[in-house]
Write an enzyme that holds these catalytic residues in place. Structure first.
Site, PDB file in Angstrom:
ATOM      1  N   GLU A 122      -9.891   0.544  -6.785  1.00 36.29           N
ATOM      2  CA  GLU A 122      -9.060  -0.365  -6.004  1.00 36.29           C
ATOM      3  C   GLU A 122      -9.758  -1.690  -5.679  1.00 36.29           C
ATOM      4  O   GLU A 122     -10.954  -1.713  -5.355  1.00 36.29           O
ATOM      5  CB  GLU A 122      -8.643   0.280  -4.663  1.00 36.29           C
ATOM      6  CG  GLU A 122      -7.557   1.318  -4.794  1.00 36.29           C
ATOM      7  CD  GLU A 122      -6.890   1.601  -3.457  1.00 36.29           C
ATOM      8  OE1 GLU A 122      -6.771   0.673  -2.636  1.00 36.29           O
ATOM      9  OE2 GLU A 122      -6.492   2.763  -3.234  1.00 36.29           O
ATOM     10  N   GLY A 177      -0.893   2.416  -7.288  1.00 33.67           N
ATOM     11  CA  GLY A 177      -1.496   2.672  -8.601  1.00 33.67           C
ATOM     12  C   GLY A 177      -0.729   3.718  -9.382  1.00 33.67           C
ATOM     13  O   GLY A 177      -0.527   3.586 -10.598  1.00 33.67           O
ATOM     14  N   CYS A 220       0.865  -1.191   0.000  1.00 35.84           N
ATOM     15  CA  CYS A 220       0.000   0.000   0.000  1.00 35.84           C
ATOM     16  C   CYS A 220       0.896   1.234   0.000  1.00 35.84           C
ATOM     17  O   CYS A 220       1.500   1.560   1.022  1.00 35.84           O
ATOM     18  CB  CYS A 220      -0.915  -0.017   1.226  1.00 35.84           C
ATOM     19  SG  CYS A 220      -2.070   1.367   1.254  1.00 35.84           S
ATOM     20  N   CYS A 235      -4.231   6.270  -4.918  1.00 33.41           N
ATOM     21  CA  CYS A 235      -3.670   4.916  -4.783  1.00 33.41           C
ATOM     22  C   CYS A 235      -2.187   5.033  -5.080  1.00 33.41           C
ATOM     23  O   CYS A 235      -1.799   5.313  -6.220  1.00 33.41           O
ATOM     24  CB  CYS A 235      -4.359   3.958  -5.758  1.00 33.41           C
ATOM     25  SG  CYS A 235      -3.718   2.276  -5.679  1.00 33.41           S
ATOM     26  N   HIS A 295      -1.891  -4.818 -10.543  1.00 36.80           N
ATOM     27  CA  HIS A 295      -2.450  -3.605 -11.169  1.00 36.80           C
ATOM     28  C   HIS A 295      -2.694  -3.821 -12.660  1.00 36.80           C
ATOM     29  O   HIS A 295      -1.854  -4.426 -13.344  1.00 36.80           O
ATOM     30  CB  HIS A 295      -1.491  -2.423 -10.994  1.00 36.80           C
ATOM     31  CG  HIS A 295      -1.462  -1.885  -9.597  1.00 36.80           C
ATOM     32  ND1 HIS A 295      -2.274  -0.860  -9.181  1.00 36.80           N
ATOM     33  CD2 HIS A 295      -0.748  -2.276  -8.512  1.00 36.80           C
ATOM     34  CE1 HIS A 295      -2.042  -0.610  -7.896  1.00 36.80           C
ATOM     35  NE2 HIS A 295      -1.135  -1.458  -7.462  1.00 36.80           N
TER      36      HIS A 295
HETATM   37  N1  LIG Z   1      -6.427  -2.064  -2.742  1.00 33.15           N
HETATM   38  C1  LIG Z   1      -5.015  -2.479  -2.777  1.00 33.15           C
HETATM   39  C2  LIG Z   1      -4.319  -2.186  -1.421  1.00 33.15           C
HETATM   40  C3  LIG Z   1      -4.208  -0.682  -1.132  1.00 33.15           C
HETATM   41  C4  LIG Z   1      -3.374   0.036  -2.159  1.00 33.15           C
HETATM   42  C5  LIG Z   1      -3.494   1.558  -2.195  1.00 33.15           C
HETATM   43  N2  LIG Z   1      -4.356   2.163  -1.215  1.00 33.15           N
HETATM   44  C6  LIG Z   1      -2.133   2.233  -2.257  1.00 33.15           C
HETATM   45  O1  LIG Z   1      -1.976   3.368  -1.763  1.00 33.15           O
HETATM   46  O2  LIG Z   1      -1.228   1.622  -2.861  1.00 33.15           O
HETATM   47  C7  LIG Z   1      -4.932  -3.985  -3.067  1.00 33.15           C
HETATM   48  O3  LIG Z   1      -5.853  -4.711  -2.699  1.00 33.15           O
HETATM   49  O4  LIG Z   1      -3.917  -4.400  -3.630  1.00 33.15           O
END
Ligand SMILES: N[C@H](CCC[C@H](N)C(=O)O)C(=O)O
Length: 275
Positions: A209, A221, A73, A218, A160
């Protein structure tokens, strides 16, 4: 259970100090805690724990609002670093390794509300994303019902998909986001990033997400979008990424090198939750 409410440009977190004993919350308790009407409300829950890997100073755990775990994250690890600094456990400008479920990252607190992170090297090998593809490519046709879209696929420790669009306000994205996130070729689902290329040093991005839906930002992301476009030769090695909640800086010279993400980390409030 005491918690800190934090956010990284609007991607918001509940941060729990579990350094004395690892956090063990059932998915339904995480969903209850993350609920924005009857709980605290957050995109992800983050635990700060003692390291398992002796080369790391700390471990941090990540769970999405739907209770599902994640390997990384980006906005969250900046908040964990800022949290550790405020707790007196991490000095300004002191580079340390923090272990995540997908492996270690390197953090440095530049000032109490700004952190830079060595996110490791982007992974494009389909099996390690995971993404079903016969060979690794810079773009893949993804069948969505009657239509097909071209996506990039990459892991930053979490999966991703990256889709280049001309207009981030296109209403079609509302449906495309969940469709790509749940596409069967992503065996563990995917975070679906929609990126508009402003120029070789400037991107605009929205992310649907996995496990949290559309978020204001994100971090992984932003890293994923830059990495996919850099590998295609469409952006320079230093890029500003504008997300709905704010701006991140992503730096990557290319394959064989690690990728750096730099941005804000903010505290909102402290509280108690009946664990
Ligand atoms: N939803 C993402 C985790 C949080 C990623 C995001 N909040 C960031 O800042 O990288 C997943 O399930 O891989």
């Amino acid at each position: 259970m005491r918690f800190s409410k934090m956010h990284g440009i609007g991607n918001d977190f509940v941060v729990v100090d579990a350094r004395q004993s690892p956090l063990a919350l059932a998915p339904e308790r995480i969903r209850a805690l993350a609920d924005r009407h009857t709980g605290i409300g957050c995109d992800q829950l983050l635990s700060v724990e003692a390291p398992r890997d002796p080369s790391c100073a700390f471990y941090y755990g990540i769970w999405n609002a739907d209770g599902s775990p994640s390997g990384q994250c980006g906005n969250g690890v900046r908040c964990v670093a800022a949290w550790l600094h405020r707790a007196g456990a991490l000095a300004l400008d002191a580079p340390v390794r923090i272990e995540s479920p997908s492996g270690p990252v390197g953090v440095r607190v530049l000032d109490p509300q700004r952190v830079t992170v060595d996110m490791g090297e982007p992974v494009f090998e389909p099996a390690r994303i995971p993404f079903q593809a016969d060979v690794s490519g810079t773009t893949y046709p993804l069948e969505l019902g009657t239509r097909s879209v071209e996506v990039g696929a990459v892991s930053m420790g979490n999966p991703h998909a990256v889709l280049v669009v001309a207009d981030l306000t296109d209403p079609a994205l509302e449906r495309l986001g969940p469709q790509i996130t749940g596409h069967p070729r992503f065996a563990q689902n995917a975070n679906a990033g929609f990126v508009q290329i402003i120029d070789r040093g400037h991107l605009r991005l929205r992310v649907h997400e996995r496990g949290a839906g559309w978020t204001r930002a994100c971090g992984t992301g932003a890293c994923a979008a830059m990495a996919v476009l850099r590998r295609r030769g469409q952006v320079d090695e230093s890029v500003q990424v504008d997300l709905p909640g704010g701006r991140l800086q992503v730096d990557w010279s290319g394959p064989g090198h690690t990728l750096w993400m730099t941005g804000p980390a903010a505290f909102a409030f402290e509280g108690q939750w009946p664990a």
